[in-house]
Design an enzyme around this catalytic site. Structure first.
Site, PDB file in Angstrom:
ATOM      1  N   GLY A   1      43.748  26.666  38.135  1.00 16.04           N
ATOM      2  CA  GLY A   1      42.423  26.208  38.560  1.00 16.04           C
ATOM      3  C   GLY A   1      41.321  26.832  37.722  1.00 16.04           C
ATOM      4  CB  ALA A   2      39.015  28.819  37.642  1.00 14.69           C
TER       5      ALA A   2
ATOM      6  CD  GLU B   1      40.578  36.821  37.840  1.00  8.14           C
ATOM      7  OE1 GLU B   1      40.919  35.623  37.909  1.00  8.14           O
ATOM      8  OE2 GLU B   1      41.317  37.763  38.192  1.00  8.14           O
TER       9      GLU B   1
ATOM     10  CD  GLU C   1      43.940  36.165  42.203  1.00  8.07           C
ATOM     11  OE1 GLU C   1      43.183  35.378  42.801  1.00  8.07           O
ATOM     12  OE2 GLU C   1      43.796  36.437  40.993  1.00  8.07           O
TER      13      GLU C   1
ATOM     14  CG  HIS D   1      38.715  37.244  40.865  1.00 10.04           C
ATOM     15  ND1 HIS D   1      39.530  38.113  41.548  1.00 10.04           N
ATOM     16  CD2 HIS D   1      39.348  36.041  40.903  1.00 10.04           C
ATOM     17  CE1 HIS D   1      40.603  37.444  41.972  1.00 10.04           C
ATOM     18  NE2 HIS D   1      40.513  36.196  41.596  1.00 10.04           N
TER      19      HIS D   1
ATOM     20  CD  GLU E   1      45.806  36.982  36.599  1.00 13.45           C
ATOM     21  OE1 GLU E   1      45.261  35.887  36.804  1.00 13.45           O
ATOM     22  OE2 GLU E   1      45.721  37.936  37.364  1.00 13.45           O
TER      23      GLU E   1
ATOM     24  CG  HIS F   1      38.972  32.416  43.937  1.00  9.63           C
ATOM     25  ND1 HIS F   1      39.983  32.453  44.862  1.00  9.63           N
ATOM     26  CD2 HIS F   1      39.467  33.056  42.848  1.00  9.63           C
ATOM     27  CE1 HIS F   1      41.023  33.092  44.370  1.00  9.63           C
ATOM     28  NE2 HIS F   1      40.748  33.473  43.134  1.00  9.63           N
ATOM     29  CD  GLU F   2      38.483  31.980  39.358  1.00 10.69           C
ATOM     30  OE1 GLU F   2      38.736  33.099  38.873  1.00 10.69           O
ATOM     31  OE2 GLU F   2      39.341  31.291  39.966  1.00 10.69           O
TER      32      GLU F   2
END
Ligand SMILES: [Zn+2]
Length: 862
Positions: free
Chosen positions: A275-276, A278, A332, A313, A130, A309-310
């Site tokens: 952080g991560a 998705e 987001e 998504h 991304e 959070h992921e």
């Protein structure tokens, strides 16, 4: 040559005429064990064109293209490939493009990253794309609205595992050289930026989730969790699976749309930039979420938040995707909000909203007051704009505004809107209007009210300040109460705010507790009267954004401010206390409270702060105050006071507690003066002990860095420590500590390694930068202020954007906080008016931080 950028207009035009039927991508990763630096990538791309005869292009960033075949016709790579694009002349109605290329392994975390584990020499790969780095791995149309099914296959060394978005179709096939070829089932229709490959001798733990669906069928989701073999001993995958299952339960309950991507793997990977990510079915996380040493509960809470959070998504972002990066916030903000929401609703981490109010929103407030702030719905002209938009507005402010939206339309309407949105737009792309349309229906507020709300909150920038205004009669009763609203001059929008006003009083046992709460609509005006509070006795403390319903800077009346100075730590409710910590921090940043007063509050009340996340945030902010906001003449005394206070709290903390660890880390960071540093040496050598404190490997590095930065340890100690901890983390921490040594030769070497070569991988470059600027070494880094401005454009032109971002932000001469540096920054901005807009944005932000620091120092000096 267009360079590596892609504009919105180009993407729009391409989406107008093209539709993709599918990709088949074969990657040969056997070369990862050698040092060729390249791998073979063979892509077959089938797509339609609604205007036969038209020209278009595919994206590919590769050092070498072997062949390009379009509809059976060989094209000369030298003619059609310019390093970032493949020209596609004269398209047919139905097309097949085959591109055979040599792509490059990455050491910047962009594309296919290659990492060698110092512990055992094993090689690990993973992808990160991304917004637009899939084109570093295979030829494609790199824009979110050209979705397609992807069929990946990977050939890899015999002892490796390989993962992708979908499960493998069966056991891997063995080749003549004993390597294995993994074939993955075609994905659902997804965007390029969320495709993924993870390959290497990863350690894998497995589990399983199943759920009865309303139609009577059972949804089965195989779960996987991966990390490097050498981290497996620390891998608490049980806890990760627990949060994962709780999240899957929650999202199925609330979203009413079965998880559509089959299995759910979560890979913890090395040298990860963010952080991560998705990627559907194959989420990647930074491996620092696997804890080698003791960490506080805040770290586990933060990891759970990221997992959720992921997961949010999977629906918001992966199933339904923004059309272009303008609406990045759609996914987001939503994921950020749902992370906290689901955490509190479904897991044991009950402090989710406190952390959100105190830490996450601090990011938003900072970003929203920069001169480069922007509306939540942004104007993203191209990929460079997109890259910089992963910011505090898109994530934290957007999420805070969604929290305000829930207060405005109600929780049920919000989730009903989400359910309709998923059903209506599954596997498609959307813009803001699509979300507003469903909310207008479910909230009962109507289309006009929703677009009004959107205009106020999503399409304008800036943060409002809310201040209580009270008049009180001779008996101490409120005769008039109003909430005042103002806005910064450059973003003058006043907004409707749904707020709760809380009144707090001291109890006999000395606690500050809420005695009254009124929920109301603050109008989009300078003053909103609150007649409900007339006649109430004047409280000790007024919170105009109690319960943190809205997004604002909360200010105080004089009386409340006095109460905070004496009694901040006595506020009984942890969320209310967190809001007050946040408010006094905003005042410090705004030059309304001297930095030494803020430090004084931290030293007096942080020791009693029960929420560990709030405590650690206060530590970070106090450190920043010390470095940037305290007036120069007061720095030494303030640094002494902070270190003394930290040591006092460290000795007072409960043995073995999270608080003890937090204070130990803070003491390690702030220790100065001979006695402190001798204690640091003693703790490291094992000759000094603090009851219950385990000086484990991470703490050892923190202590050692302080000794190196103060000149009391050097090469011998660093080399010995790296032998003791010869791991990826060890190398990173050693690098940072080495760069912090207080001598000119070290600074010159670090500058050269970061700025003048391109050899360091992202993680070590970041470590060098972290060590370079030490608050106690202002005069040592001062000579690099001028070279910084001289190299900016070269860095921007020659380095990858991820690396350039780190250098531009990390080496800005923030410690040389003088009017002269400010003037030099202004000169650069004037002279380099034509520099890349994204680069100018970063420099303007650094300039603003510096100007703010100078204002805060002036306030502190008064
Ligand atoms: Zn996200």
């Amino acid at each position: 040559m267009p360079g590596t950028n892609l504009t919105r207009d180009e993407a729009r035009e391409r989406a107008r005429i093209l539709a993709v039927d599918g990709y088949a991508v074969e990657l040969d990763l056997r070369s990862a064990l050698g040092d060729s630096g390249r791998f073979r990538s063979l892509t077959t791309l089938r797509f339609r064109c609604s205007e036969p005869g038209a020209d278009s292009f595919a994206d590919l960033l590769a050092p070498h293209v072997r062949s390009v075949t379009l509809n059976g016709r060989e094209l000369d790579p030298a003619e059609v490939f310019d390093g970032s694009r493949i020209a596609l002349p004269g398209l047919a109605a139905e097309n097949e493009l085959i591109v055979d290329a040599d792509c490059a392994y990455s050491h910047t975390g962009e594309g296919l990253h290659r990492f060698v584990d110092p512990v055992d020499g094993e090689v690990y790969l993973y992808t990160q794309y991304e917004p637009a780095d899939a084109r570093r791995v295979f030829a494609n149309f790199e824009q979110p609205d050209l979705k397609a099914p992807f069929a990946f296959s990977v050939t890899a060394p015999a002892h490796w595992e390989a993962f992708s978005n979908s499960a493998a179709t069966g056991a891997p096939e063995q080749n003549d050289d004993r390597s294995l070829t993994w074939t993955f089932a075609p994905t659902q229709r997804i965007s390029t930026y969320i495709t993924a490959i993870v390959a290497g001798p990863y350690h894998v733990d497995r589990d399983h989730y199943s759920r009865e669906l309303p139609d009577g069928t059972t949804l089965e989701i195989p779960l996987g969790a991966m990390c490097r073999k050498s981290l497996a001993q620390y891998f608490d995958s049980d806890e990760i699976f627990t949060v994962t299952k709780q999240g899957l339960d929650f999202f199925h309950e609330e979203f009413d749309y079965p998880y559509p991507f089959g299995k759910y793997d979560q890979a913890f990977v090395p040298e990860y930039n963010i952080g991560a990510m998705e990627n559907p079915g194959c989420v990647t996380f930074r491996e620092e979420f696997i804890y080698r040493s003791k960490v506080t509960e805040a770290a586990y809470e933060s990891r759970a938040n990221v997992i959720l959070h992921e997961m949010a998504h999977m629906w918001f972002g992966d199933l339904v995707t923004m059309q272009w990066w303008d609406d990045l916030w759609l996914k987001e903000s939503f994921a950020d909000f749902m992370g906290a929401f689901s955490q509190v609703a479904a897991t044991k981490y009950q402090a989710g909203w406190i952390t959100f109010a105190n830490r996450r929103k601090a990011w938003a407030y900072r970003q929203d007051q920069l001169p480069t702030t922007h509306p939540i719905t942004a104007d993203i002209r191209d990929l460079e704009d997109a890259k910089l938009n992963f910011d505090g507005i898109t994530y934290a402010k957007g999420a805070a505004v969604l929290k305000q939206l829930v207060a405005y339309v109600g929780r049920d309407a919000f989730f009903e809107g989400a359910r309709q949105y998923f059903k209506r737009h599954a596997f498609g792309n959307t813009t803001l209007d699509d979300l507003l349309a469903v909310l207008a229906g479910t909230s009962g507020r109507g289309a006009e009210a929703m677009s009004e709300w959107s205009r106020s909150w999503l399409q304008t920038a800036g943060v409002n300040a809310l201040t209580p205004e009270l008049t009180v009669d001779a008996e101490g009763r409120i005769t008039d109460f109003a909430v005042l609203q103002d806005a910064a001059a450059d973003h003058p929008t006043l907004r409707p705010h749904r707020v709760a006003v809380g009144l707090y009083d001291l109890t006999e046992d000395g606690r500050l507790v809420r005695s009254k709460r009124v929920e109301l609509d603050v109008r989009a005006e300078a003053r909103t009267a609150v007649p409900e509070l007339v006649g109430t006795p004047r409280p000790a403390l007024v919170l105009v954004n109690d319960d943190d319903l809205t997004y604002c800077k909360m200010r105080f009346d004089e009386h409340s401010l006095e109460t905070l100075r004496t009694s901040l730590g006595d506020i009984a409710d942890p969320l209310a206390r967190a809001l007050c910590w946040s408010a006094v921090w905003n005042m410090t940043r705004d030059g309304l409270m001297p930095a030494r007063d803020y430090l004084d509050l931290v030293l007096r009340f942080a020791g009693r702060e029960t929420d560990i996340g709030v405590l650690q945030q206060a530590h970070a902010q106090a450190r920043l105050s010390l470095e940037q906001y305290v007036a120069p003449e007061g720095r030494e005394a303030a640094a002494r006071a902070v270190a003394e206070g930290a040591l006092t709290e460290l000795r007072a903390a409960l043995p073995g507690s999270d608080h003890q660890l937090a204070w130990a880390r803070y003491f390690a960071q702030t220790a100065n003066g001979d006695a402190d540093l001798r204690l640091v040496e003693g703790l490291l050598a094992g000759t000094a002990r603090i009851d219950g404190l385990d000086v484990d490997q991470e703490l050892r590095w923190a202590l050692l860095q302080t000794l190196v930065a103060s000149g009391r340890a050097g090469d011998a100690e660093l080399t010995a420590e790296l032998q003791r901890d010869n791991t990826a983390s060890g190398k990173r921490l050693e690098t940072a500590a080495r760069a912090s040594a207080p001598d000119a030769a070290t600074k010159a070497r670090t500058w050269h390694a970061v700025v003048e070569t391109d050899e360091l991988p992202n993680a070590l470059l970041e470590a060098e930068i972290a060590g370079f600027q030490q608050a106690s070494q202002r005069e040592l880094v001062a000579p690099y202020a001028e070279p910084y401005f001289e190299v900016l454009e070269k860095v921007w032109a020659e380095r990858s954007i991820e690396i350039a971002l780190r250098i531009v932000n990390g080496l800005f001469p923030r410690l040389v906080s003088t009017e002269a540096t400010l003037a030099r920054t202004d000169l650069w901005l004037t002279e380099q008016a034509d520099a890349a807009p994204a680069l100018r944005r970063l420099v303007r932000e650094c300039r603003d931080d510096l100007a703010r620091a100078l204002r805060a120092q002036a306030c502190d000096a008064r």
